[in-house]
Scaffold this active site. Sequence first.
Site, PDB file in Angstrom:
ATOM      1  N   PHE A 176      -8.402  -9.817  -9.640  1.00 53.87           N
ATOM      2  CA  PHE A 176      -9.374 -10.819 -10.084  1.00 53.87           C
ATOM      3  C   PHE A 176      -9.898 -10.393 -11.457  1.00 53.87           C
ATOM      4  CE2 PHE A 176      -9.458 -11.037  -5.451  1.00 53.87           C
ATOM      5  CZ  PHE A 176      -9.384 -12.405  -5.218  1.00 53.87           C
ATOM      6  N   PHE A 191     -12.398  -6.818 -10.776  1.00 50.48           N
ATOM      7  CA  PHE A 191     -11.996  -5.937  -9.678  1.00 50.48           C
ATOM      8  C   PHE A 191     -10.679  -6.425  -9.088  1.00 50.48           C
ATOM      9  CE2 PHE A 191     -14.009  -9.312  -7.248  1.00 50.48           C
ATOM     10  CZ  PHE A 191     -13.293  -9.357  -6.065  1.00 50.48           C
ATOM     11  N   GLU A 208      -8.639  -6.503  -5.212  1.00 48.30           N
ATOM     12  CA  GLU A 208      -8.751  -6.306  -3.769  1.00 48.30           C
ATOM     13  C   GLU A 208      -7.452  -5.698  -3.242  1.00 48.30           C
ATOM     14  OE1 GLU A 208      -9.234  -8.791   0.418  1.00 48.30           O
ATOM     15  OE2 GLU A 208      -8.789  -9.842  -1.461  1.00 48.30           O
ATOM     16  N   ILE A 209      -7.559  -4.565  -2.542  1.00 46.25           N
ATOM     17  CA  ILE A 209      -6.410  -3.971  -1.868  1.00 46.25           C
ATOM     18  C   ILE A 209      -6.357  -4.557  -0.465  1.00 46.25           C
ATOM     19  CG2 ILE A 209      -5.415  -1.837  -0.962  1.00 46.25           C
ATOM     20  CD1 ILE A 209      -6.594  -0.393  -3.349  1.00 46.25           C
ATOM     21  N   VAL A 210      -5.249  -5.210  -0.147  1.00 43.91           N
ATOM     22  CA  VAL A 210      -5.131  -5.930   1.121  1.00 43.91           C
ATOM     23  C   VAL A 210      -4.439  -5.079   2.183  1.00 43.91           C
ATOM     24  CG1 VAL A 210      -4.363  -8.062   2.212  1.00 43.91           C
ATOM     25  CG2 VAL A 210      -4.974  -8.060  -0.212  1.00 43.91           C
ATOM     26  N   CYS A 243      -2.003  -1.377   2.844  1.00 44.14           N
ATOM     27  CA  CYS A 243      -1.522  -0.114   2.304  1.00 44.14           C
ATOM     28  C   CYS A 243      -0.864   0.644   3.450  1.00 44.14           C
ATOM     29  CB  CYS A 243      -2.669   0.706   1.709  1.00 44.14           C
ATOM     30  SG  CYS A 243      -2.164   2.342   1.113  1.00 44.14           S
ATOM     31  N   LEU A 299     -11.662  -2.788  -4.515  1.00 45.68           N
ATOM     32  CA  LEU A 299     -12.414  -3.061  -3.295  1.00 45.68           C
ATOM     33  C   LEU A 299     -11.431  -3.240  -2.158  1.00 45.68           C
ATOM     34  CD1 LEU A 299     -15.148  -5.627  -4.464  1.00 45.68           C
ATOM     35  CD2 LEU A 299     -15.459  -3.203  -3.978  1.00 45.68           C
ATOM     36  N   ILE A 312     -13.315 -11.852  -2.012  1.00 43.10           N
ATOM     37  CA  ILE A 312     -12.606 -10.881  -1.185  1.00 43.10           C
ATOM     38  C   ILE A 312     -12.569 -11.342   0.264  1.00 43.10           C
ATOM     39  CG2 ILE A 312     -14.693  -9.517  -0.728  1.00 43.10           C
ATOM     40  CD1 ILE A 312     -12.955  -7.008  -0.853  1.00 43.10           C
ATOM     41  N   TYR A 318     -13.091  -8.737   6.876  1.00 41.23           N
ATOM     42  CA  TYR A 318     -12.434  -8.392   8.135  1.00 41.23           C
ATOM     43  C   TYR A 318     -13.471  -7.868   9.125  1.00 41.23           C
ATOM     44  CZ  TYR A 318      -8.129  -8.649   5.394  1.00 41.23           C
ATOM     45  OH  TYR A 318      -7.108  -9.084   4.584  1.00 41.23           O
TER      46      TYR A 318
END
Length: 792
Positions: free
Chosen positions: A525, A530, A532-534, A536, A568, A599, A602
């Site tokens: 973004f 920032f 966003e790590i979705v 890994c 994030l 973001i 969850y």
Amino acid sequence: MADSAGIQQGSPAIGAAGLVPAAPGAGGTEGSGAAGGSARIAVKKAQLRSSPRPKKLEKLGVYSSCKAEGACKCNGWKSQNPPPTPPRTDQQSSAVNLQEPCRSCSHTLGDHVTHLENVSEEEMNRLLGIVLDVEYLYTCVHKEEDADTKQVYFSLFKLLRKSILQMGKPMLEAQESPPFEKPSIEQGVNNFVQYKFSHLPSKERQTIMELAKMFLNQINYWQLETPSQRRQRVPNDDAAGYKANYTRWLCYCNVPQFCDSLPRYETTQIFGRTLLRSVFTVMRKQLLEQARQEKDKLPPEKRTLILTHFPKFLSMLEEEVYSHSSPIWSQDFLAGAAGGQIPIHTVISPPPVARQLYYSTSPVSVDPSTCGSVSPARKTASVLEPNPVGEKRKPSEPLPHEENKRPRVVGDIPMDLISEVMATITDPAAIPETSLLSAHSARDEAARLEERRGVIEFHVIGNSLNQKPNKRILMWLVGLQNVFSHQLPRMPKEYITRLVFDPKHKTLSLIKDGRVIGGICFRMFPSQGFTEIVFCAVTSNEQVKGYGTHLMNHLKEYHIKHEILNFLTYADEYAIGYFKKQGFSKDIKVPKAKYVGYIKDYEGATLMGCELNPSIPYTEFSVIIKKQKEIIKKLIERKQAQIRKVYPGLSCFKEGVRQIPIESIPGIRETGWKPVGKGKELKDPDQLYSTLKTILQHVKSHQNAWPFMEPVKKTEAPGYYQVIRFPMDLKTMSERLKSRYYTTRKLFMADMQRIFTNCREYNPPESEYYKCANLLEKFFYTKIKEAGLIEK
């Protein structure tokens, strides 16, 4: 000699295979009592070095040339009544008079030691250590039966004898100096472990490391057979080559264990494959035989390791030792893949920022905006991109978001000193080899080495709606979807598939042997600052190899290039530990308004963030840290060498002095010590007077100040002034303050401290006066700190 990094070697006895070294003169067998002999020599040296100086001169005179007038050629004082030959080193020699004449030249013993009168204690102790080594070698020469070994002992005896006469350091004169072969045995075993067992899980790999340590340790303490013994056992062997290595081993490894005036090296660090081949078969047979004989004595936790795993380990290693095509003995093993010849094991390398890191578009990508290669081992640029991404963060260019370099501050180490130290640690001969198996190796070190060798690659890929689908990219995306689905079973497979193939998401993929073994899916973004790590994940059979850390480091570098400095992610309970190791925390630096609504949220997960520093080359960060540690270590060694001086003891306390300032202790300032509690010194006399007056009024008003208001009366405390030589009280301090006696805060604080010290010296700890002194002292320093006279 400091052990090089890598497989660390421990004590001589490991499990059943714990042979101790034989003392010189033991006839070339695995001798017992060697450790005791070494200890006895150390005790004798300590006793001799603690003797009075005249006794030391007497000892050294026997080994010093005559300095009498007339050019006397006598090279050592000889007693009129010589001891039996050889002398008994375990008995004290009879006292020698400095006026006693020499049997050889008739000059007195004192004439032999005139050159030692002004020699420092440190130098004299060094020479005395050589003297005892000479006497020990003299005994070894007479006891040794093997001709080759006796010849080496005698040569070392003459070398040390010459060092005493010339007051020099023993320097072995040889055509070659250590190391004698590269790679060393230690490096070869490290390579063997990496070559054969790098694919194992962490626990199993740890077992292999223990076996490697055990094996290396045995070589370091193994007693080589003499050349004559070897000729009888292997008549057709290279006798001359073995004799040369045997002589080197005696001079550099075996004898220095007992004669510490000679430089000592570890066998595994200066010898290579040639010596290992000559001892491996016999050593393996004896170690396994000894293990079988002593199996009942082994602790249960060691039994399986030594009786089951160790024989298999030795069999596999034997194949590599005697194979003509084994890669572990190549100096290029683990060498840089991109044409470089820098050994990967040398982690103290040129500054990583000077190394060119590339982030270029992959030639197989379908969308230059969403696909790119970030693997330095595969540097290519795509013609699809109008302005290919070139070298990343060149040293000559300013870093993103960095306008000026950090200014130097008071106390920084001078740059010329840093440059001087850097010159020493970047010399390949001076750098100890390190290994993947070192206890201090970084998490990502193995992965970084594999990347340089071309074993693994990193590519930023993504799906595209604007370009023709590329089969290879699509296969990688399917592979990523499979990895994420298997490693994240609680996440719906349809959800994973949708995000992996979503054109707005990208994935940093880890490729090994053409297939995907891990990756990080993310969405950038840029407008919000920032990413966003979705997802890994790394596939289960490739974990605990540092891939996860190296993946994240590449992702950080990729984002620094794109000037996005915040990550994030929502981490579940199993991922929090991993993200913490990568620099993430629950302290979110991004304003909430920036990420709310962007973001994905969850349930049951923890929001974590990571702020990137554009000054850090993350993929090489662990290398930089190791290099900095090496610099600090060298600086400490230099500082210690400067301050390693023995100062005389303090004698003032015998004269009745009760207390002295710390800074008056000889040598204390040379160590770098500085007085603590320094505060602001008020230069304005009126301001100082006003401040001290306020503090004194507060102290006098305190409820525990009543015992100290006036001078102690002799009638109330008989003998007080015999005990307290420098009395002080608050009334006297008030008078001194009025007369402007206190020109500095230190004078005021010293008088106040004297009140409390005198009270505690005269009164017992359980007394009320003693308790009042403690409480008032605490109150006084509180007021001093509040006034800014000392640091809080």
